[in-house]
Design a protein around this motif. Structure first.
Motif, PDB file in Angstrom:
ATOM      1  N   ARG A  35      -5.908  -3.284  -0.749  1.00 14.09           N
ATOM      2  CA  ARG A  35      -5.055  -4.357  -1.254  1.00 14.09           C
ATOM      3  C   ARG A  35      -5.934  -5.431  -1.872  1.00 14.09           C
ATOM      4  O   ARG A  35      -6.947  -5.828  -1.295  1.00 14.09           O
ATOM      5  N   LEU A  66       0.843  -1.189   0.000  1.00 14.95           N
ATOM      6  CA  LEU A  66       0.000   0.000   0.000  1.00 14.95           C
ATOM      7  C   LEU A  66       0.886   1.249   0.000  1.00 14.95           C
ATOM      8  O   LEU A  66       1.975   1.245   0.576  1.00 14.95           O
ATOM      9  N   LYS A 119      -3.154  -3.652  -5.885  1.00 16.19           N
ATOM     10  CA  LYS A 119      -3.880  -2.691  -5.063  1.00 16.19           C
ATOM     11  C   LYS A 119      -4.632  -1.705  -5.947  1.00 16.19           C
ATOM     12  O   LYS A 119      -4.338  -1.555  -7.131  1.00 16.19           O
TER      13      LYS A 119
END
Length: 52
Positions: A38, A8, A43
């Motif tokens: 995610r 992330l 992501k």
């Protein structure tokens, strides 16, 4: 925005000499809210802008 990297993003302050690192900072300053999710394949980073 999506990509295939599972990490992330993290908000950071880029130095004047840095080549990157400003994208999420700009999103944070301009967006009403934003977030990242995610996925099994990477992501997704999303944001909402204010109207007007």
């Amino acid at each position: 925005v999506s990509d295939d990297v599972p990490q992330l993003p993290r908000l950071r302050q880029a130095r004047a000499t840095d080549e990157g690192g400003r994208g999420l900072y700009l999103v944070n300053r301009m967006a009403r809210r934003w977030g990242a999710t995610r996925l099994s394949t990477g992501k997704v980073v999303w944001f909402e802008l204010n109207r007007g």
